[in-house]
Enzyme design. Structure first.
Site, PDB file in Angstrom:
ATOM      1  N   HIS A   1       1.376   4.816  -2.417  1.00  0.00           N
ATOM      2  CA  HIS A   1       1.000   5.688  -3.535  1.00  0.00           C
ATOM      3  C   HIS A   1       2.263   6.388  -4.018  1.00  0.00           C
ATOM      4  CE1 HIS A   1      -3.326   5.263  -2.617  1.00  0.00           C
ATOM      5  NE2 HIS A   1      -2.918   5.223  -1.359  1.00  0.00           N
TER       6      HIS A   1
ATOM      7  N   ASP B   1       1.805   3.921   2.891  1.00  0.00           N
ATOM      8  CA  ASP B   1       0.770   4.750   2.278  1.00  0.00           C
ATOM      9  C   ASP B   1       1.378   5.896   1.459  1.00  0.00           C
ATOM     10  OD1 ASP B   1      -1.762   5.635   1.606  1.00  0.00           O
ATOM     11  OD2 ASP B   1      -2.392   6.102   3.640  1.00  0.00           O
ATOM     12  N   ASP B   2       1.525   7.069   2.075  1.00  0.00           N
ATOM     13  CA  ASP B   2       2.144   8.240   1.442  1.00  0.00           C
ATOM     14  C   ASP B   2       3.285   8.687   2.358  1.00  0.00           C
ATOM     15  OD1 ASP B   2       0.054   8.988  -0.818  1.00  0.00           O
ATOM     16  OD2 ASP B   2      -1.099   8.564   0.989  1.00  0.00           O
TER      17      ASP B   2
ATOM     18  N   HIS C   1       0.861  -1.190   0.000  1.00  0.00           N
ATOM     19  CA  HIS C   1       0.000   0.000   0.000  1.00  0.00           C
ATOM     20  C   HIS C   1       0.891   1.230   0.000  1.00  0.00           C
ATOM     21  CE1 HIS C   1      -3.818   2.066   1.863  1.00  0.00           C
ATOM     22  NE2 HIS C   1      -3.155   2.885   1.063  1.00  0.00           N
TER      23      HIS C   1
ATOM     24  N   GLU D   1     -11.230   3.355   6.463  1.00  0.00           N
ATOM     25  CA  GLU D   1     -10.235   4.238   7.085  1.00  0.00           C
ATOM     26  C   GLU D   1     -11.023   5.381   7.718  1.00  0.00           C
ATOM     27  OE1 GLU D   1      -6.375   7.025   5.942  1.00  0.00           O
ATOM     28  OE2 GLU D   1      -7.886   6.585   4.434  1.00  0.00           O
TER      29      GLU D   1
ATOM     30  N   HIS E   1      -9.602   1.102  -1.140  1.00  0.00           N
ATOM     31  CA  HIS E   1      -9.552   1.735   0.163  1.00  0.00           C
ATOM     32  C   HIS E   1     -10.947   1.657   0.782  1.00  0.00           C
ATOM     33  CE1 HIS E   1      -5.790   3.194  -1.317  1.00  0.00           C
ATOM     34  NE2 HIS E   1      -5.622   4.110  -0.382  1.00  0.00           N
TER      35      HIS E   1
END
Length: 332
Positions: A18, A277-278, A16, A199, A196
């Protein structure tokens, strides 16, 4: 061997991530200068200081502004190469990377620009370091399903380089059911499916992702704990959850890392995994996420190895490769 040393030593996979969310402030500043783009910041330090968010939307606002500096093929190569270089440093041997075509096509930057840049870096990392990479094309859920259909059609030339199709961006108000028809098409084309859910959105969004989109993995999914029937289903079917601890903290899903439920879910028998994630925006790449679980939750060696093994199990690697990596983790 200490837990911190073991985190660095273990071969890992990340599921996961990005790629646009790995844009470092220094590279953003460099590319803005290259393309004569005026950023609302006067230094790299000012960009770093802006990475404070109250919720998912406040993060997305700066995320999309940052992506605007990506203009030509070499920019996308540099973006991907920087992340894969980090993978080498952190002993990430396989990664499944999400990219958002609509973030770029809406700016007039087409697949013919970003895909060659991505693929050049991926091939170089494979050749030089043996890192394996799969790409996940993600639809932006705040846009329409019709636009998702268009995005899928525009990608056709590049289908051989794409392993899965996903759904990301603003979760609240954009339930998975909004995209049922396009994911029916995705499934017919033979792609893996991720989304997604759970969350910021409710547990019901996870149900929808499972039943309507028929996903292979849930990205995030931490709110499954709010619904006992859902929790049991996720456990029984071993549906992978790609959990992102530092992201959850930064976006106020939790107020303190000590509140995170990932180890509870792990110990309850769910197939949870750790991801960043980011990472640039959320304060840490993969190893730092593991480190935070150790510091805040007391993650022990057995839990660490279980989380790493889960990530290989949940990956889209061939079964033989999964087992080879799992054996290496067990041996350490």
């Amino acid at each position: 061997m200490s837990i911190s040393t073991l985190i660095k030593t273990l071969p890992k996979t990340e599921l996961h991530l990005h790629i646009e969310g790995s844009l470092e402030p220094a590279l953003m500043w460099q590319l803005a200068g290259k393309h004569n783009i005026d950023l609302p910041y006067d230094s790299v330090a000012a960009i770093e200081a802006a990475y404070q968010f109250s919720d998912l939307q406040s993060f997305l606002d700066i995320y999309y502004a940052g992506a605007d500096v990506l203009r030509d093929e070499d920019d996308f190569y540099q973006l991907m190469w920087a992340y894969l270089s980090r993978c080498r440093e952190e002993n990430i041997v396989h990664t499944e990377i999400m990219f958002d075509p609509q973030t770029h096509t809406e700016r007039g930057i087409g697949y013919d620009i970003f895909m060659p840049g991505f693929l050049r870096a991926i091939e170089q990392a494979k050749t030089e370091w043996g890192i394996s990479v799969q790409l996940i094309l993600s639809f932006l859920r705040h846009l329409s399903e019709e636009e998702a259909f268009d995005t899928l059609a525009l990608a056709e030339t590049w289908y051989p380089h794409i392993s899965a199709i996903g759904l990301d961006s603003s979760e609240l108000g954009h339930p998975p059911e909004k995209f049922k028809r396009v994911f029916d098409k995705v499934r017919a084309l033979g792609f893996k499916i991720v989304a997604h859910a759970g969350e910021e959105g409710p547990a019901d969004y996870i149900w929808q992702a499972l039943d309507l989109l028929q996903v292979d993995r849930i990205d995030h999914g931490v709110r499954c704990q709010e619904d006992p029937a859902l929790l049991e289903r996720v456990k029984q079917e071993q549906i992978p959850l790609t959990v992102c601890p530092l992201s959850n903290l930064k976006l106020k899903v939790i107020d303190d890392m000590r509140q995170h439920n990932i180890l509870q879910l792990l110990d309850a028998g769910l197939l949870v995994t750790v991801n960043s994630d980011d990472p640039t925006y959320f304060g840490g790449y993969l190893n730092e996420n593991y480190e935070q679980l150790h510091q805040a939750l007391g993650m022990n060696e057995a839990q660490l190895k279980a989380l790493v093994i889960n990530s290989f199990k949940a990956s889209f690697l061939p079964e033989t490769e999964k087992q080879q990596w799992i054996a290496k983790v067990d041996a350490l």
